[in-house]
Design a protein around this motif. Structure first.
Motif, PDB file in Angstrom:
ATOM      1  N   VAL A 226     -43.726  42.024  37.703  1.00  0.00           N
ATOM      2  CA  VAL A 226     -42.805  42.298  36.600  1.00  0.00           C
ATOM      3  C   VAL A 226     -42.353  40.963  36.014  1.00  0.00           C
ATOM      4  CG1 VAL A 226     -40.601  43.331  35.943  1.00  0.00           C
ATOM      5  CG2 VAL A 226     -41.989  44.391  37.729  1.00  0.00           C
ATOM      6  N   GLU A 227     -42.627  40.787  34.728  1.00  0.00           N
ATOM      7  CA  GLU A 227     -42.201  39.551  34.056  1.00  0.00           C
ATOM      8  C   GLU A 227     -41.178  39.917  32.988  1.00  0.00           C
ATOM      9  OE1 GLU A 227     -44.026  36.105  31.116  1.00  0.00           O
ATOM     10  OE2 GLU A 227     -45.416  37.518  32.032  1.00  0.00           O
ATOM     11  N   ALA A 228     -39.973  39.345  33.113  1.00  0.00           N
ATOM     12  CA  ALA A 228     -38.956  39.589  32.087  1.00  0.00           C
ATOM     13  C   ALA A 228     -39.199  38.627  30.932  1.00  0.00           C
ATOM     14  CB  ALA A 228     -37.572  39.376  32.674  1.00  0.00           C
ATOM     15  N   ILE A 229     -39.273  39.174  29.720  1.00  0.00           N
ATOM     16  CA  ILE A 229     -39.491  38.332  28.535  1.00  0.00           C
ATOM     17  C   ILE A 229     -38.292  38.494  27.610  1.00  0.00           C
ATOM     18  CG2 ILE A 229     -41.055  37.815  26.637  1.00  0.00           C
ATOM     19  CD1 ILE A 229     -43.193  39.447  27.980  1.00  0.00           C
ATOM     20  N   ASP A 230     -37.745  37.378  27.154  1.00  0.00           N
ATOM     21  CA  ASP A 230     -36.627  37.448  26.200  1.00  0.00           C
ATOM     22  C   ASP A 230     -37.163  37.180  24.802  1.00  0.00           C
ATOM     23  OD1 ASP A 230     -34.272  37.516  24.885  1.00  0.00           O
ATOM     24  OD2 ASP A 230     -33.289  35.935  26.049  1.00  0.00           O
ATOM     25  N   LEU A 231     -37.159  38.208  23.963  1.00  0.00           N
ATOM     26  CA  LEU A 231     -37.691  38.082  22.611  1.00  0.00           C
ATOM     27  C   LEU A 231     -36.587  37.896  21.572  1.00  0.00           C
ATOM     28  CD1 LEU A 231     -40.319  40.992  22.790  1.00  0.00           C
ATOM     29  CD2 LEU A 231     -40.816  38.538  22.881  1.00  0.00           C
ATOM     30  N   ALA A 232     -35.332  37.891  22.026  1.00  0.00           N
ATOM     31  CA  ALA A 232     -34.212  37.873  21.079  1.00  0.00           C
ATOM     32  C   ALA A 232     -34.173  36.568  20.285  1.00  0.00           C
ATOM     33  CB  ALA A 232     -32.899  38.073  21.827  1.00  0.00           C
ATOM     34  N   LYS A 233     -34.030  36.685  18.968  1.00  0.00           N
ATOM     35  CA  LYS A 233     -33.864  35.500  18.126  1.00  0.00           C
ATOM     36  C   LYS A 233     -32.383  35.260  17.825  1.00  0.00           C
ATOM     37  CE  LYS A 233     -38.299  34.896  15.920  1.00  0.00           C
ATOM     38  NZ  LYS A 233     -39.183  36.067  15.879  1.00  0.00           N
ATOM     39  N   VAL A 234     -31.547  36.164  18.320  1.00  0.00           N
ATOM     40  CA  VAL A 234     -30.105  36.037  18.127  1.00  0.00           C
ATOM     41  C   VAL A 234     -29.442  36.118  19.497  1.00  0.00           C
ATOM     42  CG1 VAL A 234     -28.047  37.144  17.167  1.00  0.00           C
ATOM     43  CG2 VAL A 234     -30.161  37.107  15.847  1.00  0.00           C
ATOM     44  N   ILE A 235     -28.601  35.178  19.815  1.00  0.00           N
ATOM     45  CA  ILE A 235     -27.898  35.244  21.093  1.00  0.00           C
ATOM     46  C   ILE A 235     -26.400  35.025  20.894  1.00  0.00           C
ATOM     47  CG2 ILE A 235     -29.851  34.568  22.540  1.00  0.00           C
ATOM     48  CD1 ILE A 235     -28.708  31.722  22.586  1.00  0.00           C
ATOM     49  N   TRP A 236     -25.637  35.410  21.878  1.00  0.00           N
ATOM     50  CA  TRP A 236     -24.172  35.309  21.829  1.00  0.00           C
ATOM     51  C   TRP A 236     -23.703  34.327  22.884  1.00  0.00           C
ATOM     52  CZ3 TRP A 236     -21.382  38.811  18.580  1.00  0.00           C
ATOM     53  CH2 TRP A 236     -22.205  39.739  17.917  1.00  0.00           C
ATOM     54  N   LEU A 260     -22.888  21.890  17.982  1.00  0.00           N
ATOM     55  CA  LEU A 260     -24.207  21.341  17.672  1.00  0.00           C
ATOM     56  C   LEU A 260     -25.000  21.053  18.943  1.00  0.00           C
ATOM     57  CD1 LEU A 260     -23.489  18.963  14.664  1.00  0.00           C
ATOM     58  CD2 LEU A 260     -24.633  21.177  14.662  1.00  0.00           C
ATOM     59  N   ALA A 261     -24.313  20.645  19.995  1.00  0.00           N
ATOM     60  CA  ALA A 261     -25.007  20.346  21.249  1.00  0.00           C
ATOM     61  C   ALA A 261     -25.773  21.570  21.735  1.00  0.00           C
ATOM     62  CB  ALA A 261     -24.007  19.902  22.309  1.00  0.00           C
ATOM     63  N   LEU A 262     -25.175  22.747  21.609  1.00  0.00           N
ATOM     64  CA  LEU A 262     -25.845  23.975  22.026  1.00  0.00           C
ATOM     65  C   LEU A 262     -26.884  24.422  21.002  1.00  0.00           C
ATOM     66  CD1 LEU A 262     -23.136  26.316  23.536  1.00  0.00           C
ATOM     67  CD2 LEU A 262     -25.249  25.585  24.603  1.00  0.00           C
ATOM     68  N   ALA A 263     -26.517  24.286  19.733  1.00  0.00           N
ATOM     69  CA  ALA A 263     -27.395  24.781  18.673  1.00  0.00           C
ATOM     70  C   ALA A 263     -28.710  24.021  18.646  1.00  0.00           C
ATOM     71  CB  ALA A 263     -26.689  24.677  17.329  1.00  0.00           C
ATOM     72  N   GLU A 264     -28.650  22.714  18.894  1.00  0.00           N
ATOM     73  CA  GLU A 264     -29.868  21.902  18.783  1.00  0.00           C
ATOM     74  C   GLU A 264     -30.844  22.168  19.916  1.00  0.00           C
ATOM     75  OE1 GLU A 264     -28.188  18.043  18.406  1.00  0.00           O
ATOM     76  OE2 GLU A 264     -28.343  18.066  16.222  1.00  0.00           O
ATOM     77  N   SER A 265     -30.353  22.684  21.028  1.00  0.00           N
ATOM     78  CA  SER A 265     -31.264  22.945  22.142  1.00  0.00           C
ATOM     79  C   SER A 265     -31.844  24.356  22.058  1.00  0.00           C
ATOM     80  CB  SER A 265     -30.525  22.768  23.462  1.00  0.00           C
ATOM     81  OG  SER A 265     -29.510  23.741  23.552  1.00  0.00           O
ATOM     82  N   SER A 266     -31.576  25.056  20.962  1.00  0.00           N
ATOM     83  CA  SER A 266     -32.022  26.439  20.850  1.00  0.00           C
ATOM     84  C   SER A 266     -32.617  26.687  19.474  1.00  0.00           C
ATOM     85  CB  SER A 266     -30.821  27.364  21.062  1.00  0.00           C
ATOM     86  OG  SER A 266     -31.204  28.685  20.797  1.00  0.00           O
ATOM     87  N   ASP A 267     -33.706  27.455  19.439  1.00  0.00           N
ATOM     88  CA  ASP A 267     -34.219  27.827  18.110  1.00  0.00           C
ATOM     89  C   ASP A 267     -33.745  29.230  17.738  1.00  0.00           C
ATOM     90  OD1 ASP A 267     -35.696  29.208  19.916  1.00  0.00           O
ATOM     91  OD2 ASP A 267     -37.649  28.459  19.253  1.00  0.00           O
ATOM     92  N   GLN A 268     -32.818  29.752  18.527  1.00  0.00           N
ATOM     93  CA  GLN A 268     -32.272  31.070  18.224  1.00  0.00           C
ATOM     94  C   GLN A 268     -31.028  30.937  17.346  1.00  0.00           C
ATOM     95  OE1 GLN A 268     -32.031  31.430  22.442  1.00  0.00           O
ATOM     96  NE2 GLN A 268     -33.048  33.419  22.424  1.00  0.00           N
ATOM     97  N   LYS A 309     -28.464  28.400  11.967  1.00  0.00           N
ATOM     98  CA  LYS A 309     -27.553  29.431  11.483  1.00  0.00           C
ATOM     99  C   LYS A 309     -26.539  29.764  12.563  1.00  0.00           C
ATOM    100  CE  LYS A 309     -28.020  33.445   8.578  1.00  0.00           C
ATOM    101  NZ  LYS A 309     -28.966  34.488   8.195  1.00  0.00           N
ATOM    102  N   ILE A 310     -25.288  29.565  12.267  1.00  0.00           N
ATOM    103  CA  ILE A 310     -24.257  29.801  13.265  1.00  0.00           C
ATOM    104  C   ILE A 310     -23.070  30.502  12.616  1.00  0.00           C
ATOM    105  CG2 ILE A 310     -22.579  28.672  14.777  1.00  0.00           C
ATOM    106  CD1 ILE A 310     -24.689  26.472  15.112  1.00  0.00           C
ATOM    107  N   LYS A 311     -22.524  31.426  13.358  1.00  0.00           N
ATOM    108  CA  LYS A 311     -21.317  32.081  12.860  1.00  0.00           C
ATOM    109  C   LYS A 311     -20.254  31.988  13.943  1.00  0.00           C
ATOM    110  CE  LYS A 311     -24.180  34.989  10.085  1.00  0.00           C
ATOM    111  NZ  LYS A 311     -24.864  36.250   9.933  1.00  0.00           N
ATOM    112  N   ILE A 312     -19.066  31.819  13.533  1.00  0.00           N
ATOM    113  CA  ILE A 312     -17.970  31.718  14.485  1.00  0.00           C
ATOM    114  C   ILE A 312     -17.203  33.032  14.471  1.00  0.00           C
ATOM    115  CG2 ILE A 312     -16.002  30.338  15.220  1.00  0.00           C
ATOM    116  CD1 ILE A 312     -18.381  28.572  14.767  1.00  0.00           C
ATOM    117  N   LEU A 313     -16.950  33.567  15.649  1.00  0.00           N
ATOM    118  CA  LEU A 313     -16.282  34.861  15.698  1.00  0.00           C
ATOM    119  C   LEU A 313     -14.770  34.745  15.755  1.00  0.00           C
ATOM    120  CD1 LEU A 313     -18.481  36.948  18.079  1.00  0.00           C
ATOM    121  CD2 LEU A 313     -18.385  36.955  15.599  1.00  0.00           C
TER     122      LEU A 313
END
Ligand SMILES: [Mn+2]
Length: 386
Positions: A226-236, A260-268, A309-313
């Motif tokens: 069983v291989e778990a694959i994360d396909l999400a392009k949006v994360i919280w 930015l530190a988090l955003a730059e390490s992610s393409d989501q 693309k980032i949104k602040i809640l």
């Protein structure tokens, strides 16, 4: 044989707290699941219920869903799907007929279909669909004995232990001797046993849903992988920014850098929720700018320049956090005991509310979860053992 186990797609569910138009961001996941099935050359795609968030999915969402099923049909990939407590079967629900590759469980009983695969292997798949938003009894006993086919897969939308969502026990499932149980209902990817999995939701829709995935399962005569694959392009993500600067200027820079530190390490795409700690003398000014939405707007603009693309809640200032004289467990107990039916009585007497069945157990549970979530955001709690 190889298959994708998907559950709790909730394709028509809105992102909580995000008001801007985001239909493409919410539905790209289904496109990516279909692409992944084709790329991985699976024999079968299993959808274990709550494919839609509601039993009246919008026409446009249905079209997107059927388009994906037809793409799988072109590649001769079979689909087995059931309906869960959210998208339970109703009359006049669907705008299209399922394509020839899809076995959809439409009746009240457990149904089984048998597939002959290109490899020559055979597989039986059994499952049931909801016809109302809750099922208080286990349905496992209705599942047939293990078939003489090479493999037998059970598809079950329900909850371990006691609940109103087809509660089951692990012993019940194990006793069937199936090769794999594809479970739905719990949104966090969870392994209950070597061959019993909640794949989790493929895409998080609120702050609590920080993990997502689908399972790519390979069954052979000798075992399974069983291989778990994360396909999400949006994360919280919740981000805690521990502020050091003494001025508003410094603070804005610190918050911006943390994001930015988090955003730059992610393409989501990341939906950030920011908790500011150690807000100093500039607090009054900052609060005004937060309440007016200016800070959120500014931070989004900074990140847009970097094409992320980032949104602040929301913002919460920790200096206003108060410790409640309760542990988290005690809060849970209080909320569980809350007599919501009584609280909502004036509302539930309204004829529109009654006609449209707007208040059911699912709604009650969601209200309780929302209350708990908000209290946890706003207050700290005693340790349980104090
Ligand atoms: Mn469910």
């Amino acid at each position: 044989m190889k298959f994708l186990h998907i559950a709790d797609l909730h394709l028509d569910r809105a992102f909580e707290g995000i008001t801007a138009d985001n239909l493409p961001e919410r539905t790209i996941i289904w496109h990516d699941i279909v692409a992944s099935a084709i790329q991985n050359q699976v024999d079968l795609v299993i959808l274990a219920g709550d494919n839609f968030h509601q039993s009246r999915p919008s026409f446009m969402i249905q079209k997107l869903f059927f388009d994906g099923l037809k793409k799988l049909e072109e590649k001769s990939i079979a689909v087995f799907l059931i309906f869960g407590n959210h998208d339970y079967i109703r009359d006049n629900q669907l705008i299209e007929t399922f394509p020839s590759n899809v076995y959809a469980v439409m009746g009240n009983a457990v149904e089984t279909t048998t597939l002959k695969l290109n490899s020559g292997e055979s597989v039986a798949i059994s499952g049931f669909s909801y016809h109302q938003p809750w099922i208080s009894e286990s349905r496992v006993s209705e599942f047939p004995a293990r078939s003489t086919t090479d493999f037998h897969i059970g598809v079950y939308h329900g909850e371990l232990g006691s609940s109103n969502y087809a509660p089951f026990t692990l012993t019940e499932l194990n006793d069937k001797n199936y090769d794999y149980w594809a479970l739905g209902h719990i949104h966090v990817p969870t392994r209950l046993a070597n061959n019993i999995y909640y794949s989790g939701t493929p895409l998080g829709h609120n702050r609590k849903e920080t993990s997502s995935g689908v399972n790519l399962v390979t069954l052979t005569k000798t075992g399974l992988s069983v291989e778990a694959i994360d396909l999400a392009k949006v994360i919280w993500r919740d981000v805690v920014v521990n502020l050091h600067a003494e001025s508003l200027e410094g603070v804005i820079s610190e918050i911006n850098q943390a994001i930015l530190a988090l955003a730059e390490s992610s393409d989501q795409t990341i939906f950030f929720s920011i908790l500011l700690e150690h807000v100093g003398d500039y607090a009054d000014e900052l609060i005004v700018r937060i309440q007016s939405g200016e800070l959120q707007e500014l931070l989004s603009a900074y990140t847009k320049q970097r094409v992320i693309k980032i949104k602040i809640l929301s913002f919460k200032l920790d200096q206003f956090r108060t410790e409640l004289p309760l542990s988290l467990t005690e809060l849970n107990n209080l909320i569980t005991q809350l007599d919501l039916e009584k609280v909502l009585l004036p509302l539930s007497n309204n004829r529109i509310v009654q006609d449209k069945h707007l208040i059911d157990d699912t709604v009650m549970t969601e209200i309780k979860q929302a209350i708990e979530q908000q209290i946890q955001l706003d207050f700290d709690f005693k340790e349980a053992n104090q």
